[in-house]
Design an enzyme around this catalytic site. Structure first.
Site, PDB file in Angstrom:
ATOM      1  CG  HIS A 408      -3.912  -7.000   1.755  1.00  0.00           C
ATOM      2  ND1 HIS A 408      -4.195  -8.415   1.468  1.00  0.00           N
ATOM      3  CD2 HIS A 408      -4.795  -7.134   2.806  1.00  0.00           C
ATOM      4  CE1 HIS A 408      -5.014  -8.882   1.888  1.00  0.00           C
ATOM      5  NE2 HIS A 408      -5.765  -7.835   2.778  1.00  0.00           N
ATOM      6  CB  CYS A 429      -8.425  -6.212   3.236  1.00  0.00           C
ATOM      7  SG  CYS A 429      -8.015  -5.337   4.841  1.00  0.00           S
TER       8      CYS A 429
END
Length: 455
Positions: A408, A429
């Site tokens: 992301h 992430c």
């Protein structure tokens, strides 16, 4: 003339009377013609000597035994103490006064008798006979189904052996002596260890038919750059005999075969050799990407095919597929993430589309980004990512594991790459510069593999 015939008749009557009474006297002491005792001829034997002669007659018997391979032996009654003893008093009840009437008729008497022989000596005699000591004697061979080049499956006929069963030989010798047979041909008697299965066996005929059907089946599993052929002995191993020679596909064996097939060709959560950008070969283990066989459905399909006796090229039924079915199942569309270099590359049709620094999970806080080959299973826009102590808004969200790890944008960061991750890394992430994230999002499709490694 009348006196002459009268005298002639009287003389003739006297002669016949003399012959008659002579016969009465003779047959009062001797047996009549055509007298048989237990199928043995005892004609004109003195009645008080029947018992002794019966026994002596048996003692003089001998039988010549002829077998396979031109083997021969002679068994003598006297060598084994063999004779037959009549039990009780011998009284044939022949009426000597009726001898003219009984003389030419067949008279067969069944008298009680006892067979006597030295069992130990007979056993030794049997054991030493050439039939038992022949060094060239061979065991019988059962008929069986075999494969012959150019002919296919055929029934190989049984082979008669030349080994004699001692108890059977003993039985036939005693039987021959009892019946006063001077010759015994073992080829005509059931004394050899004969094959248990002959070429006319219904079992073999069923087996032959089954094998002919199975030999015509060829199942090929196509893995694009590899093929797995199921035929011959490998195919035959999936069948079970029903006890009558019929070979039927065994569901459990088919299940085991499919499990082996999956173990050999499935790549889900597997180990791969990956050639990283820059040319280095790295080993990547685990992850949710890869081919995963639906073993139950694949087994059902194969079992149906075998029951129908069909040949076919097919593919396993998959519960999860990958981008490529070749040995390198990653293919030419993939995302590459090196945790050591803190860099990400996005390839599409083998062309480099994105080359960007990143920040991955903070290992010092137990949030290290996991290695392995992930799989993009969703693509989302404009959402919040939340955790125990954070809530972050992102414009692009691409998860590739089942535990919440994804790619992301990260508007809160100004620097990427280097060793930032070691102290200021993410919760796991892959933080990507916002300016590069739109192009990343555009060039990643559902199912794209994400290769994460440490170089």
């Amino acid at each position: 003339m009348r006196k002459f015939f009268k005298i002639f008749f009287i003389v003739l009557l006297v002669i016949f009377a003399g012959l008659y009474f002579a016969g009465v006297w003779v047959f009062n002491q001797y047996t009549l013609a055509n007298t048989y005792i237990n199928n043995k001829d005892f004609s004109f034997v003195k009645k008080d000597q029947i018992k002794d002669q019966y026994e002596e007659k048996m003692k003089k018997l001998q039988v010549t035994v002829q077998g396979r391979h031109d083997l021969k032996d002679v068994f003598k009654a006297q060598d084994i103490g063999y004779y037959e003893e009549l039990r009780g008093k011998v009284d044939l009840g022949q009426n000597p006064w009726a001898w003219p009437i009984l003389f030419f008729s067949h008279k067969d008497y069944k008298l009680e008798s006892k067979l006597i022989y030295n069992a130990q000596v007979l056993d030794q005699r049997i054991a030493s006979s050439p039939f038992m000591t022949d060094p060239t004697a061979t065991d019988p061979k059962d008929a069986y189904v075999t494969y012959k080049q150019g002919k296919g499956f055929v029934i190989e006929p049984e082979v008669q052996g030349s080994k004699v069963a001692p108890e059977k030989l003993k039985h036939e010798v005693l039987k021959a002596l009892k019946n006063e047979k001077s010759k015994l041909d073992l080829n005509k008697e059931n004394v050899y260890h004969d094959p248990k299965v002959t070429k006319d066996s219904p079992y073999l005929k069923n087996q032959l038919a089954s094998l002919a059907k199975i030999s015509s089946i060829n199942v090929v599993y196509d893995f694009e750059d590899r093929k797995e052929e199921l035929n011959g002995e490998k195919l035959l191993a999936l069948y079970t005999d029903d006890g009558q020679g019929n070979l039927n596909p065994d569901p459990e064996k088919v299940k085991a075969y499919v499990a082996d097939l999956a173990k050999k060709y499935d790549t889900y959560r597997g180990t791969r050799t990956f050639y990283a950008t820059g040319g280095q070969a790295v080993i990547v283990q685990g992850g949710i990407y890869g081919w995963r066989t639906n073993q139950a459905k694949t087994g059902e399909e194969l079992l149906k095919l075998l029951n129908e006796g069909q040949s076919k090229t097919l593919k396993p039924v998959y519960s999860q597929e990958a981008m490529s079915r070749t040995q390198n199942d990653i293919g030419s569309n993939y995302v590459e993430i090196d945790l050591t270099r803190q860099h990400m590359w996005v390839y599409k049709n083998a062309q480099l589309m994105v080359d960007t620094p990143i920040v991955t999970g903070n290992p010092s806080k137990g949030n290290a980004t996991p290695t392995g080959v992930g799989r993009v299973w969703s693509k989302e826009r404009d959402r919040y990512l939340t955790g125990d102590n954070y809530k972050s808004y992102v414009h692009y969200w691409i998860p590739y594991t089942w535990v919440g790890v994804g790619i992301h944008d990260s508007s809160w960061r100004s620097n990427y790459g280097g060793k930032i991750y070691q102290s200021g890394g993410s919760h796991g992430c892959v933080n990507t510069p916002p300016k590069n994230m739109p192009k990343v999002y555009e060039n990643i499709d559902y199912g794209t593999p994400v290769v994460v490694y440490k170089s």
